[in-house]
Enzyme design. Sequence first.
Site, PDB file in Angstrom:
ATOM      1  N   GLY A 187       0.821  -1.225   0.000  1.00  0.00           N
ATOM      2  CA  GLY A 187       0.000   0.000   0.000  1.00  0.00           C
ATOM      3  C   GLY A 187       0.846   1.263   0.000  1.00  0.00           C
ATOM      4  O   GLY A 187       0.340   2.351   0.288  1.00  0.00           O
ATOM      5  N   LYS A 205       4.487  19.841  -7.254  1.00  0.00           N
ATOM      6  CA  LYS A 205       5.047  20.428  -6.024  1.00  0.00           C
ATOM      7  C   LYS A 205       6.154  21.430  -6.355  1.00  0.00           C
ATOM      8  O   LYS A 205       6.260  22.477  -5.717  1.00  0.00           O
ATOM      9  CB  LYS A 205       5.563  19.299  -5.117  1.00  0.00           C
ATOM     10  CG  LYS A 205       4.414  18.445  -4.555  1.00  0.00           C
ATOM     11  CD  LYS A 205       4.897  17.158  -3.931  1.00  0.00           C
ATOM     12  CE  LYS A 205       3.745  16.355  -3.330  1.00  0.00           C
ATOM     13  NZ  LYS A 205       4.131  15.002  -2.915  1.00  0.00           N
TER      14      LYS A 205
HETATM   15  N1  HSE Z   1       2.039  10.355  -3.556  1.00  0.00           N
HETATM   16  C1  HSE Z   1       2.687  11.312  -2.727  1.00  0.00           C
HETATM   17  C2  HSE Z   1       4.029  10.742  -2.283  1.00  0.00           C
HETATM   18  C3  HSE Z   1       1.829  11.636  -1.528  1.00  0.00           C
HETATM   19  O1  HSE Z   1       4.352   9.586  -2.578  1.00  0.00           O
HETATM   20  O2  HSE Z   1       4.797  11.458  -1.666  1.00  0.00           O
HETATM   21  C4  HSE Z   1       1.950  13.043  -1.057  1.00  0.00           C
HETATM   22  O3  HSE Z   1       1.737  13.985  -2.041  1.00  0.00           O
END
Ligand code: HSE
Length: 427
Positions: A187, A205
């Site tokens: 998960g 980001k």
């Molecule tokens: N999918 C992102 C990660 C979750 O793996 O960091 C947070 O943005």
Amino acid sequence: MAKVVHLGFLGCGNIGGGVWKLLDAMHDEILQRDGLDIRVERALVKSIPEARTDVPAEILTESAADVLEDPAVEIVCEFMGGEQPAASFMERALRAGKTVVTANKMALALHWHELQAAADQTGAGLYYEASVGGVIPIIRSLTVSLEADRIHRIMGIVNGTTNYILTRMAREGASYADVLADAQRLGLAEPNPAADVEGFDAAYKLSILSSIAFHSRVTVDRIYREGITGVTPEDIAFGREMGYTLKLLAIGKRSGNTVEVRVHPTFLPDSHPLARVDGSLNAIFLHGDFCKDMMLQGRGAGDMPTASAICGDILFAARAVRHTVPSFRNTAETDPALTVTDDWSTRYFIRMKVTDAPGVLARIADVFGQRDISLAAVMQKGSEGEKARLVLITHKARERAVREAIAALDPAIAQVVSCIRVENGEA
Ligand code: HSE
């Protein structure tokens, strides 16, 4: 007298559930300490019968209007994720004068200008600390604490899934596919991992971070992006022998009005602080004129760390007399005053299979030398059939020159297997 703050939730899954849990656990303490009585009025879910949440059934709704049009709701907390309908719901909330708190980097990066315009129109607040780096307070650090500084460089490990995969590949010498499959079983990676492993998540980001750090809008479409799907354990092992650790970095640099914004697998010297950020941790390393080098590290995902950052925004918004706005014109396009370059200068790790015969190395070095690319280290190790394995590390060179050199190599003597950029955190 306590100030009652009415919240509405859009979505109530993992993150929404975490925020509910935190607010529930901290309610009395926040009331006593801050004089804020935080109450969740309504929570939008896809299906009430299928909702798996601790939020009381009587406040659940399947209608977004119940949250967006409830005059009692002052702060809308968006936990739906994805671009739509999250972005249009947030815009509706802002246009109705409701402050929005979100962790949704995709909706924010793609629709920030529209959301900001709606917030500006009504004076509502738009807060997004959890959108980058989870609980790491990087947004407030850049927008408030470091506002008087001039930030030139940001290098971030901003995606926990890929950092987890690369860390395990390095420790176990395992293949990308095997570690990904295991991460999916645990998960720790999505069933469709593209957003993480192809670098899209990191690019959203980086768009947010570089816009704030450079006080100029930098849109996602201008970011060079390369994921980790092509990374091999051999590259990681060769890099390690040469003193490097491989990370997926989101890199933003500004020099005058020229910026470079890129997400790609990157070798860092083992001694660099980011090289030691392992597993699903996130970290952002930055350099400013006055703050010099600094790094913030922490949990970039997970329900409770993310909830901590979101609740920090909720309290900040609840106390604000006037909401904070970005220090740049938030436009649909990248700031026209900026030049976004794709010809940055960095060091390169180039691994190839070469014919093991006299004069071959000289011919390869000549192709690079002709393009003003100087070699810093050369390692030849083992062989595959007739071919020798050769790794070159260049001194700083231009991206375009390196691409040209690779294209100019005679395929009869050299085939490039991988080309990975090397950063040391300097300009
Ligand atoms: N999918 C992102 C990660 C979750 O793996 O960091 C947070 O943005």
